[in-house]
Motif scaffolding. Structure first.
Motif, short mmCIF file in Angstrom:
data_model
loop_
_atom_site.label_atom_id
_atom_site.label_comp_id
_atom_site.label_asym_id
_atom_site.label_seq_id
_atom_site.Cartn_x
_atom_site.Cartn_y
_atom_site.Cartn_z
N ILE A 165 -13.31 -5.16 -0.68
CA ILE A 165 -13.87 -3.77 -0.41
C ILE A 165 -15.26 -3.58 -0.66
N ARG A 223 4.75 8.06 -8.82
CA ARG A 223 5.54 7.89 -10.09
C ARG A 223 5.52 6.48 -10.43
N LYS A 263 -9.80 3.21 5.22
CA LYS A 263 -8.37 3.28 4.72
C LYS A 263 -8.31 2.34 3.37
N VAL A 264 -7.31 2.54 2.68
CA VAL A 264 -7.15 1.64 1.62
C VAL A 264 -5.46 0.94 1.84
N ALA A 265 -5.26 -0.46 1.88
CA ALA A 265 -4.19 -1.11 2.06
C ALA A 265 -3.45 -1.08 0.85
N VAL A 266 -2.10 -0.58 0.79
CA VAL A 266 -1.05 -0.69 -0.25
C VAL A 266 -0.67 -2.26 -0.24
N THR A 267 -0.93 -3.01 -1.25
CA THR A 267 -0.87 -4.49 -1.26
C THR A 267 0.54 -4.84 -1.88
N ASP A 316 5.70 4.11 -7.24
CA ASP A 316 5.93 4.47 -5.64
C ASP A 316 4.43 5.18 -5.55
N VAL A 317 4.04 4.76 -4.34
CA VAL A 317 2.86 4.85 -3.41
C VAL A 317 2.94 5.56 -2.25
N ARG A 318 2.14 6.63 -1.89
CA ARG A 318 2.26 7.19 -0.49
C ARG A 318 0.82 7.04 0.07
N PHE A 319 0.78 7.43 1.37
CA PHE A 319 -0.64 7.27 2.15
C PHE A 319 -0.80 8.72 2.09
N VAL A 376 7.40 5.77 1.79
CA VAL A 376 7.03 5.67 0.19
C VAL A 376 7.03 4.14 0.01
N GLN A 397 -8.39 -6.09 -4.19
CA GLN A 397 -8.77 -5.70 -3.03
C GLN A 397 -10.28 -5.45 -3.57
N VAL A 402 6.90 0.88 -2.66
CA VAL A 402 7.15 0.30 -3.97
C VAL A 402 6.05 -0.64 -4.34
N ARG A 403 5.41 -0.88 -5.40
CA ARG A 403 4.54 -1.94 -5.55
C ARG A 403 4.66 -2.14 -7.13
N PRO A 432 -8.25 -6.17 2.82
CA PRO A 432 -9.05 -5.02 2.27
C PRO A 432 -10.40 -4.67 3.25
N SER A 440 -7.15 7.62 -0.60
CA SER A 440 -6.44 7.25 0.40
C SER A 440 -4.93 6.88 0.21
N ILE A 441 -4.69 6.50 -1.07
CA ILE A 441 -3.31 6.33 -1.46
C ILE A 441 -3.03 7.05 -2.79
N THR A 442 -1.88 7.40 -2.97
CA THR A 442 -1.62 8.39 -4.18
C THR A 442 -0.37 7.90 -4.78
#
Ligand SMILES: Cc1cc2nc3c(=O)[nH]c(=O)nc-3n(C[C@H](O)[C@H](O)[C@H](O)COP(=O)(O)OP(=O)(O)OC[C@H]3O[C@@H](n4cnc5c(N)ncnc54)[C@H](O)[C@@H]3O)c2cc1C
Ligand SMILES: Nc1ncnc2c1ncn2[C@@H]1O[C@H](COP(=O)(O)O)[C@@H](O)[C@H]1O
Lengths: 257, 324
Positions: free
Chosen positions: A131, A222, B113-117, B143-146, B130, A127, B132-133, B105, A217-219
């Motif tokens: 971006i 784990r 925002k950021v996309a989780v790809t 594991d990723v969260r917005f 949550v 990305q 998973v990528r 993107p 924006s994304i965290t």
């Protein structure tokens, strides 16, 4: 043409990866590093364009002090100068944060063309280049295999799925993300390595650029090794024993030979 | 605040991953106790819309504008942004296709925002998704969260969700005409083309021996060629081998090469990155030889040997010859 090439330093491909105790990243202490593979192709494309059309190639990298090694290799291959945004903890940046850093460092540059890799081998967001284009207000194209300069712009060859390609015409300035295999990579010559020592590396800090990690924006919650769901029959013993067992299974169980 | 699946087609047919994304949107909507809708860009695409209208969806958005004939990242990002403003979804799902990689993107950035790809799985935790990528080409999961409320964006990896789980129902079709002018579209797409005719048809091979970067040098290729010969197999390769020019492009297996499904696929020194796996995981029997026990190729392999290919392959050749 003034060409910027964004290069990232990533753990060497064959690294044995271990999860750090924090479970937020991998353990870094015993790793070796190298240039992200598609970025090496982006650099090659930039150098070839410069050789054909004149101008300048500037390597741009955000990363800890150890990334200086990768930057020097780019200079040895023929980049004219480099910008190193020294930042210890790139892990705190999501791709928007990373692209903001790169954009801030380019504020005084006004390049004709920006090349990035299409994807990093470690984070693999795919990305950051796109971006960056959006932040700088530039048109872009991704997964590029070939760049040709035309009157008033460029013609690029995009890779598509299943062996298809497409040509796209676009004006300059623009940003392209480069796919591996676009051309043959060069090696640094002894002369190149010598010359690299005298080339300029501008060092900047994220804080100076007014682009701290801020709030992503994304965290990342784990990191862990994936659970294998498939039961693979693994054959152990000496290579000879393992090979014999495999052949027996292929012959009498799977019946494929 | 529902889930919106943005689907893709080639002009004549849906992209095969579109149904996977639709199924994922329906599933996540159920888990979050909300509804799913679908959207796609297609000037005059009423036939496509009618097909979606028979699925369990709240709405089908047909984004229609003559400037969207032929994909451009500018056109798609501008049009979809207007759609998202209007539909106000909580989560927008895409298939991780080459086209989505190209514009998503940009779209997400224009909304801050950021996309989780390239998502492979998800779970719902306390009403939050949550995702998973994979990192390091499939060797590590994350594991990723917005961090903030929607609209949020994610793209799904090929094969992560099952296309045959799409639920039927009925949905209202809404045609959306975005505001778009020719001057906003800065790139000009030309025709699609393929490189010269392929001389080898890997899809016809019953057995394929495929070699990856573990082979180290082109001088070592005769070793795997010999293995292919004793098995009566075709030789194929992962991308880096073809990139380096050690084998011709037409022998490349994967998302940008050929998709094969032989009786047996032997992966020698191939790590098993997703772009390779999508090209061969339909094979009946998969054998992997790799020195790294954590290589993702073992995720799809039926049989495997963890070891040095330079020791294992000669023994394998020997054992096959003896078994005849
Ligand atoms: C848009 C896009 C499209 C792509 N399309 C394709 C595609 O069509 N096809 C494709 O293949 N890739 C494709 N790729 C590239 C893909 O992501 C991987 O980089 C590539 O598949 C890796 O190839 P590899 O497994 O041979 O190499 P590596 O990932 O470097 O793996 C080498 C493997 O060899 C093993 N090894 C090393 N030495 C030995 C030894 N002595 N004995 C045994 N094992 C050993 C290592 O443990 C490792 O697992 C694409 C990537 C992108 C981003
Ligand atoms: N820290 C960085 N420094 C320089 N370039 C970067 C950095 N991170 C990403 N890039 C560029 O962006 C591309 C895509 O990265 P990613 O979005 O992480 O897959 C890489 O191939 C690099 O060219």
């Amino acid at each position: 043409m003034k060409i910027i090439v964004a290069i990232k330093q990533v753990p060497a491909r064959d690294s044995q990866l271990r999860i750090a105790p924090s479970a937020k990243w991998i353990a870094e202490d015993d790793l070796t590093y190298e240039i992200n593979e598609p970025d090496a192709y982006a650099l090659e494309e930039g150098l070839q364009l410069k050789e054909k059309h004149g101008g300048e190639v500037v390597a741009l990298c955000a990363g800890p002090p150890r990334a200086a090694q990768t930057i020097r290799e780019a200079l040895a291959k023929g980049a004219d100068r480099a910008i190193h945004i020294e930042e210890e903890d790139m892990g705190a940046f999501d791709p928007l944060g990373a692209a903001k850093l790169l954009a801030a460092a380019l504020r005084s540059e006004s390049p004709d063309l920006i090349l990035t890799g299409l994807q990093s081998d470690d984070l693999g967001y795919g990305q950051t280049g796109v971006i960056l284009a959006e932040l700088l207000g530039l048109p872009h194209a991704t997964i590029i295999m070939k760049v040709e300069k035309r009157d008033g712009g460029i013609l690029v060859k995009r890779e598509l799925e299943d062996g298809w390609f497409q040509h796209v015409e676009m004006p300059l300035p623009a940003l392209l993300t480069i796919q591996s295999g676009a051309s043959k990579l060069r090696y640094a010559t002894l002369m190149g390595i010598k010359k690299a020592k005298t080339k300029e590396i501008r060092r900047l800090r994220a804080a100076e650029l007014g682009a701290a990690a801020g709030s992503p924006s994304i965290t990342i919650e784990r990191i862990y090794l994936p659970q294998r769901t498939k039961q693979t029959q693994l054959f152990e013993g000496s290579p000879k024993e393992a090979a014999a067992k495999l052949v027996e299974k292929l012959k009498f169980e799977a019946r494929v030979i | 605040m529902s889930i919106l699946a943005v689907l893709e087609h080639s002009g004549s047919a849906w992209h095969r991953m579109s149904w996977e994304t639709l199924a994922a949107a329906q599933q996540i909507a159920r888990e979050l106790d909300t509804t799913a809708s679908a959207a796609f860009v297609r000037p005059g695409g009423h036939g496509f819309a009618d097909e979606l209208a028979r699925k369990q969806l709240e709405k089908v958005y047909l984004v229609d504008h003559e400037l969207l004939n032929g994909y451009t990242p500018d056109g798609y990002a501008i049009a979809l942004r207007q759609l998202i403003d209007r539909a106000a979804p909580r989560l927008v799902l895409f298939s991780h296709t080459y086209q989505v990689r190209d514009f998503l993107p940009k779209l997400a950035t224009s909304l801050g925002k950021v996309a989780v790809t390239d998502v492979v799985a998800h779970r719902v935790d306390n009403g939050q998704v949550v995702l998973v990528r994979q990192l390091f080409q499939g060797k590590v999961n994350v594991d990723v969260r917005f961090a903030a409320d929607g609209p949020n964006f994610a793209s799904l990896q090929a094969g992560a969700y099952r296309a045959d789980r799409v639920a039927d129902g009925s949905a209202a079709v809404e045609v959306v005409r975005p505001q778009l002018s020719a001057g906003e579209i800065r790139t000009k797409p030309l025709e699609l083309f393929r490189e010269s005719q392929r001389a080898v048809d890997l899809t016809a091979a019953e057995i394929i021996v495929s070699v990856g970067r573990g082979i180290k040098e082109s001088d070592n290729l005769p070793l795997v060629q010999k293995l292919a010969d004793v098995l009566g197999a075709e030789l194929a390769a992962s991308r880096p081998i073809c990139d380096a020019g050690w084998l011709p492009m037409e022998r490349q297996v994967g998302s940008s090469g050929q998709t094969v499904a032989p009786k047996m696929y032997m992966a020698i020194g191939i790590s098993g990155a997703i772009q390779h796996l999508v090209g061969m995981k339909g094979s009946r029997i998969i054998v992997a030889i790799n020195k790294d026990p954590n290589a993702p190729i073992f995720e799809v392999a039926d049989y495997g040997i963890v070891g040095d290919l330079f020791q294992v392959v000669p023994e394998l050749i020997d054992a096959i010859q003896k078994s005849k």
